[in-house]
Write a protein that holds these residues in place. Structure first.
Motif, PDB file in Angstrom:
ATOM      1  N   UNK A 114       0.842  -1.190   0.000  1.00  0.00           N
ATOM      2  CA  UNK A 114       0.000   0.000   0.000  1.00  0.00           C
ATOM      3  C   UNK A 114       0.884   1.250   0.000  1.00  0.00           C
ATOM      4  N   UNK A 115       1.754   1.346   0.992  1.00  0.00           N
ATOM      5  CA  UNK A 115       2.731   2.421   1.117  1.00  0.00           C
ATOM      6  C   UNK A 115       2.105   3.802   0.885  1.00  0.00           C
ATOM      7  N   UNK A 116       1.126   4.132   1.711  1.00  0.00           N
ATOM      8  CA  UNK A 116       0.428   5.402   1.595  1.00  0.00           C
ATOM      9  C   UNK A 116       0.536   6.147   2.920  1.00  0.00           C
ATOM     10  N   UNK A 117       0.737   7.437   2.834  1.00  0.00           N
ATOM     11  CA  UNK A 117       0.820   8.270   4.031  1.00  0.00           C
ATOM     12  C   UNK A 117      -0.524   8.912   4.319  1.00  0.00           C
ATOM     13  N   UNK A 118      -0.905   8.876   5.582  1.00  0.00           N
ATOM     14  CA  UNK A 118      -2.092   9.572   6.047  1.00  0.00           C
ATOM     15  C   UNK A 118      -1.611  10.682   6.976  1.00  0.00           C
ATOM     16  N   UNK A 119      -1.955  11.907   6.675  1.00  0.00           N
ATOM     17  CA  UNK A 119      -1.552  13.035   7.525  1.00  0.00           C
ATOM     18  C   UNK A 119      -2.753  13.443   8.346  1.00  0.00           C
ATOM     19  N   UNK A 120      -2.646  13.251   9.655  1.00  0.00           N
ATOM     20  CA  UNK A 120      -3.732  13.562  10.575  1.00  0.00           C
ATOM     21  C   UNK A 120      -3.398  14.884  11.262  1.00  0.00           C
ATOM     22  N   UNK A 121      -4.230  15.872  11.081  1.00  0.00           N
ATOM     23  CA  UNK A 121      -3.981  17.178  11.666  1.00  0.00           C
ATOM     24  C   UNK A 121      -5.045  17.519  12.689  1.00  0.00           C
ATOM     25  N   UNK A 122      -4.642  18.330  13.615  1.00  0.00           N
ATOM     26  CA  UNK A 122      -5.561  18.799  14.646  1.00  0.00           C
ATOM     27  C   UNK A 122      -6.251  20.057  14.128  1.00  0.00           C
ATOM     28  N   UNK A 123      -7.559  20.081  14.144  1.00  0.00           N
ATOM     29  CA  UNK A 123      -8.315  21.228  13.682  1.00  0.00           C
ATOM     30  C   UNK A 123      -8.539  22.169  14.874  1.00  0.00           C
ATOM     31  N   UNK A 124      -8.162  23.428  14.691  1.00  0.00           N
ATOM     32  CA  UNK A 124      -8.326  24.415  15.743  1.00  0.00           C
ATOM     33  C   UNK A 124      -9.487  25.324  15.366  1.00  0.00           C
ATOM     34  N   UNK A 125     -10.469  25.369  16.228  1.00  0.00           N
ATOM     35  CA  UNK A 125     -11.639  26.215  16.003  1.00  0.00           C
ATOM     36  C   UNK A 125     -11.380  27.583  16.640  1.00  0.00           C
ATOM     37  N   UNK A 126     -11.561  28.650  15.878  1.00  0.00           N
ATOM     38  CA  UNK A 126     -11.368  30.005  16.416  1.00  0.00           C
ATOM     39  C   UNK A 126     -12.685  30.656  16.712  1.00  0.00           C
TER      40      UNK A 126
END
Length: 126
Positions: A114-126
């Motif tokens: 598969x060799x796939x990257x998943x980028x998980x980011x933190x969503x900041x609510x303003x």
């Protein structure tokens, strides 16, 4: 006085590798959401080992067992040869899906890269 008995046996030799097809996963996952991975796994014999290899953001590689009997929609219906994993991603960073592997009971093996990257980011609510 000799007696002969003939034994008629058939020996079955399984040399066919299991098949992995229809790989699906959601590659857009937010922090604390669930990765849903599944694949169709078939063989002419009994499958005993089916795993997904994932690396966490801290570079820890981990093998997860895939199941055909989960309670979520990640593995289809019980007994349909769709094996899945539902995994909550609770750490922001880069995850890598490496491969899925499968073995049958006589040791025939197959894998799909598969060799796939998943980028998980933190969503900041303003």
């Amino acid at each position: 006085n000799e007696s002969y008995h003939y034994l008629n046996e058939m020996i079955y030799c399984d040399v066919e590798n299991p098949a992995i097809t229809n790989v699906k996963y959601n590659n857009e996952v937010n922090l604390n959401d669930y990765l849903c991975f599944n694949a169709t796994i078939t063989d002419n014999d009994v499958i005993i080992n089916h795993q997904l290899y994932l690396e966490y953001p801290n570079n820890t590689p981990t093998a997860f067992n895939l199941t055909d009997t989960c309670s979520s929609n990640c593995c289809g219906s019980n007994g349909d040869n769709v094996y899945g994993l539902r995994l909550q991603l609770t750490t922001a960073g880069n995850y890598t899906l490496y491969n899925a592997t499968v073995n049958d009971r006589v040791g025939n093996t197959n894998y799909i890269l598969i060799n796939d990257n998943l980028i998980i980011t933190r969503t900041i609510m303003l």
